[in-house]
Design an enzyme around this catalytic site. Structure first.
Site, PDB file in Angstrom:
ATOM      1  N   TYR A  40     -12.146  -7.381   6.422  1.00 30.08           N
ATOM      2  CA  TYR A  40     -10.999  -7.420   5.515  1.00 30.08           C
ATOM      3  C   TYR A  40     -10.742  -8.872   5.143  1.00 30.08           C
ATOM      4  O   TYR A  40     -10.629  -9.731   6.033  1.00 30.08           O
ATOM      5  CB  TYR A  40      -9.738  -6.807   6.145  1.00 30.08           C
ATOM      6  CG  TYR A  40      -8.556  -6.949   5.212  1.00 30.08           C
ATOM      7  CD1 TYR A  40      -8.424  -6.108   4.105  1.00 30.08           C
ATOM      8  CD2 TYR A  40      -7.613  -7.962   5.386  1.00 30.08           C
ATOM      9  CE1 TYR A  40      -7.380  -6.266   3.206  1.00 30.08           C
ATOM     10  CE2 TYR A  40      -6.566  -8.122   4.487  1.00 30.08           C
ATOM     11  CZ  TYR A  40      -6.451  -7.276   3.396  1.00 30.08           C
ATOM     12  OH  TYR A  40      -5.431  -7.449   2.505  1.00 30.08           O
ATOM     13  N   LYS A  51      -1.874 -16.775   7.672  1.00 27.46           N
ATOM     14  CA  LYS A  51      -1.060 -15.996   8.607  1.00 27.46           C
ATOM     15  C   LYS A  51      -0.270 -16.842   9.617  1.00 27.46           C
ATOM     16  O   LYS A  51       0.800 -17.308   9.291  1.00 27.46           O
ATOM     17  CB  LYS A  51      -1.924 -14.944   9.271  1.00 27.46           C
ATOM     18  CG  LYS A  51      -2.313 -13.850   8.256  1.00 27.46           C
ATOM     19  CD  LYS A  51      -2.724 -12.547   8.883  1.00 27.46           C
ATOM     20  CE  LYS A  51      -2.643 -11.428   7.866  1.00 27.46           C
ATOM     21  NZ  LYS A  51      -3.926 -10.922   7.409  1.00 27.46           N
ATOM     22  N   TYR A  62       0.816  -1.224   0.000  1.00 27.51           N
ATOM     23  CA  TYR A  62       0.000   0.000   0.000  1.00 27.51           C
ATOM     24  C   TYR A  62       0.850   1.275   0.000  1.00 27.51           C
ATOM     25  O   TYR A  62       0.642   2.172   0.807  1.00 27.51           O
ATOM     26  CB  TYR A  62      -0.938   0.011   1.226  1.00 27.51           C
ATOM     27  CG  TYR A  62      -1.653  -1.308   1.421  1.00 27.51           C
ATOM     28  CD1 TYR A  62      -2.691  -1.677   0.576  1.00 27.51           C
ATOM     29  CD2 TYR A  62      -1.256  -2.189   2.424  1.00 27.51           C
ATOM     30  CE1 TYR A  62      -3.321  -2.898   0.730  1.00 27.51           C
ATOM     31  CE2 TYR A  62      -1.888  -3.413   2.581  1.00 27.51           C
ATOM     32  CZ  TYR A  62      -2.922  -3.758   1.741  1.00 27.51           C
ATOM     33  OH  TYR A  62      -3.536  -4.958   1.904  1.00 27.51           O
ATOM     34  N   ASP A 106     -13.669 -16.493   7.924  1.00 28.55           N
ATOM     35  CA  ASP A 106     -12.286 -16.160   7.595  1.00 28.55           C
ATOM     36  C   ASP A 106     -11.527 -16.021   8.917  1.00 28.55           C
ATOM     37  O   ASP A 106     -11.650 -15.003   9.607  1.00 28.55           O
ATOM     38  CB  ASP A 106     -12.268 -14.856   6.791  1.00 28.55           C
ATOM     39  CG  ASP A 106     -10.857 -14.393   6.462  1.00 28.55           C
ATOM     40  OD1 ASP A 106      -9.893 -14.954   7.024  1.00 28.55           O
ATOM     41  OD2 ASP A 106     -10.733 -13.467   5.643  1.00 28.55           O
TER      42      ASP A 106
HETATM   43  C1  PLP Z   1      -4.451 -10.893   6.055  1.00 33.12           C
HETATM   44  C2  PLP Z   1      -5.831 -11.372   5.859  1.00 33.12           C
HETATM   45  C3  PLP Z   1      -6.249 -11.900   4.627  1.00 33.12           C
HETATM   46  C4  PLP Z   1      -5.358 -11.940   3.407  1.00 33.12           C
HETATM   47  O1  PLP Z   1      -4.248 -12.752   3.603  1.00 33.12           O
HETATM   48  P1  PLP Z   1      -2.942 -12.555   2.683  1.00 33.12           P
HETATM   49  O2  PLP Z   1      -2.051 -13.666   3.100  1.00 33.12           O
HETATM   50  O3  PLP Z   1      -2.408 -11.194   2.995  1.00 33.12           O
HETATM   51  O4  PLP Z   1      -3.392 -12.663   1.268  1.00 33.12           O
HETATM   52  C5  PLP Z   1      -7.547 -12.359   4.525  1.00 33.12           C
HETATM   53  N1  PLP Z   1      -8.380 -12.319   5.583  1.00 33.12           N
HETATM   54  C6  PLP Z   1      -8.011 -11.837   6.771  1.00 33.12           C
HETATM   55  C7  PLP Z   1      -8.980 -11.842   7.926  1.00 33.12           C
HETATM   56  C8  PLP Z   1      -6.724 -11.337   6.955  1.00 33.12           C
HETATM   57  O5  PLP Z   1      -6.363 -10.822   8.151  1.00 33.12           O
END
Ligand code: PLP
Length: 455
Positions: free
Chosen positions: A171, A301, A43, A272
């Site tokens: 997000y 992550k 970004y 997610d």
């Molecule tokens: C970081 C994140 C993503 C995207 O993951 P990347 O490995 O950066 O593509 C998707 N969902 C959530 C909740 C996240 O924190």
């Protein structure tokens, strides 16, 4: 070396290694100049980019900069490095796998690290989640979850179920389908009008974590599901903790109610847990706060303890067999580096390490300390809110934080904290000790209370 300037340049650069500090400083400036001119960071603009620090090593909770300074890491490299850096067990897992093979394609082949990681993931997740798709990043895991939901409905002959419903403040990543379910404001949907799919947005779950449940908190999402139900393929959201979309913690009951609404309208439920997975909120997965099982779950992550890029999308048997029953029974996805053995090996080792460690006590201790030490920031008129859940501490300001000034502030105090928008937040490695965490909270409170309450 021939007479090529390029070769001479290269040789000269190799020779700069091990020179005294003054030359190293010149070298550092040169390296940073190259970075500034040629490398995109997350970004950022290439025009007048934000300054970056050059990290040469990391160990435990500390990042070491090229000039020798050390910073206590408050970010876990964006939720990932839960065990800290260079953990001997994780280093050894990568080395051992490297002795066998760094990578092999997953089409037509399999390997022990993938099987071992699959076993561990399924052992941790609620029983209906049984089918694992490994991919390389969180965004792709979300793409795969969306693809699963759409393919599932195609398999059932319900071709009209193509829309997604989500909540504001989310997000889910930076690829296009994932972007479509990010918060429309912070996700800059205005920039992407006509290009990003238009999904349905319910209001941000307004009932806070720990507050008294307000039954009307479901009204907006219930209305959307009622009006658009037959066209909705899935509801996609982050359970309990919304991360990069606003660092917001909401009432787990929302998820139990949402599960009922989804069951009634037929929409699949996708969680997610890319940010929340592996202990960050005080439970292994955030869904445990609600006792709710989704149809599809994304992790990423912290999956590899922050070592390598790996994510997974885990589907229920109902979803997997629903896809398999379709005219196109194959799930249409297959990344080149799917189930990379190095990443799977370190992920399996990271899960074992977590299971063998007293992580609950560690996260609870971090939570108590964050609460005690961030709370004073609330007294500042510049601060809108302070909230803590698990190993996540957030100070929400009333106006956006100047990122450059904040970075200077934190680095000068021997800390690494990266605010965004109005949010200054900490999510340190679980192994952080009290004095290091105090250094982080002190720096955050000092930044938050500067100006009006600084006196
Ligand atoms: C970081 C994140 C993503 C995207 O993951 P990347 O490995 O950066 O593509 C998707 N969902 C959530 C909740 C996240 O924190």
């Amino acid at each position: 070396m021939g007479g090529h300037g390029g070769d001479r340049g290269l040789a000269a650069r190799f020779l700069t290694r091990g020179r005294p500090l003054s030359c190293a400083a010149v070298d550092l400036a040169e390296r940073l100049a190259f970075d500034r001119a040629h490398l995109w960071h997350p970004y950022t603009a290439l025009v007048d980019p934000q300054p970056v620090e050059l990290v040469v090593a990391a160990q435990g909770v500390r990042l070491r900069l090229a000039d020798g300074r050390e910073l206590v890491d408050g970010m876990s490299s964006w939720w990932a490095a839960i065990h800290g850096y260079r953990h001997p067990v994780l280093d050894a897992a990568v080395r051992a796998q490297l002795e066998r093979m760094a990578h092999v394609m997953f089409g037509g082949l399999t390997h022990e690290p993938a099987i071992a990681l699959g076993e561990r993931l399924l052992a941790l997740l609620p029983p209906p989640l049984r089918h694992v798709f490994f991919c390389d990043s969180g965004s792709v895991a979300v793409e795969v979850a969306i693809k699963m939901a759409l393919q599932y409905w195609r398999g059932q002959g319900e071709m009209q179920r193509t829309r997604l419903l989500t909540v504001r403040g989310g997000y889910h990543g930076d690829t296009f389908a994932a972007m479509s379910v990010c918060d429309p404001d912070t996700g800059m949907h205005s920039l992407w009008r006509g290009v990003v799919a238009e999904q349905l947005f319910a209001e941000r779950p307004r009932c806070r974590f720990g507050a008294v449940w307000e039954p009307d908190a479901m009204d907006d999402v219930a209305r959307l599901l009622e009006v658009h139900g037959p066209t909705i393929a899935a509801v996609v959201l982050e359970p309990v903790v919304q991360g990069a979309g606003g660092m917001w913690f909401y009432h787990p009951r929302y998820l139990a109610e949402l599960r009922r609404l989804c069951d009634a309208s037929g929409a699949l439920l996708v969680f997610d847990e890319i940010a929340t997975g592996f202990g960050r909120t005080g439970t292994l997965f955030a869904l445990e706060h609600a006792g709710v099982t989704p149809d599809v779950l994304c992790v990423g992550k912290a999956l590899t303890g922050g070592y390598l890029s790996l994510a997974a999308t885990v589907a229920s048997t109902q979803v997997a067999s629903g896809i398999a029953r379709g005219a196109h029974p194959q799930l249409m996805h297959g990344p080149t580096f799917m189930a990379n053995p190095l990443a799977c090996a370190v992920a399996a080792a990271s899960i074992d390490l977590l299971a063998a460690s007293p992580w609950q006590a560690g996260v609870a201790r971090i939570e108590r300390q964050l609460r005690a030490e961030l709370e004073p920031a609330r007294r500042s008129p510049a601060v809108a809110d302070v909230r803590v859940l698990g190993a996540i501490g957030v100070v929400e300001m009333r106006t956006p934080v100047d990122l450059r000034a904040a970075q200077r502030h934190f680095v000068a105090r021997g800390t690494w904290v990266r605010p965004f928008g109005r949010l200054v937040y900490l999510m340190p490695p679980f192994i952080i000790e009290e004095p290091d965490l105090r250094r982080l909270t002190d720096a955050v409170v000092e930044l938050a209370c500067r100006g009006p309450c600084g006196a």
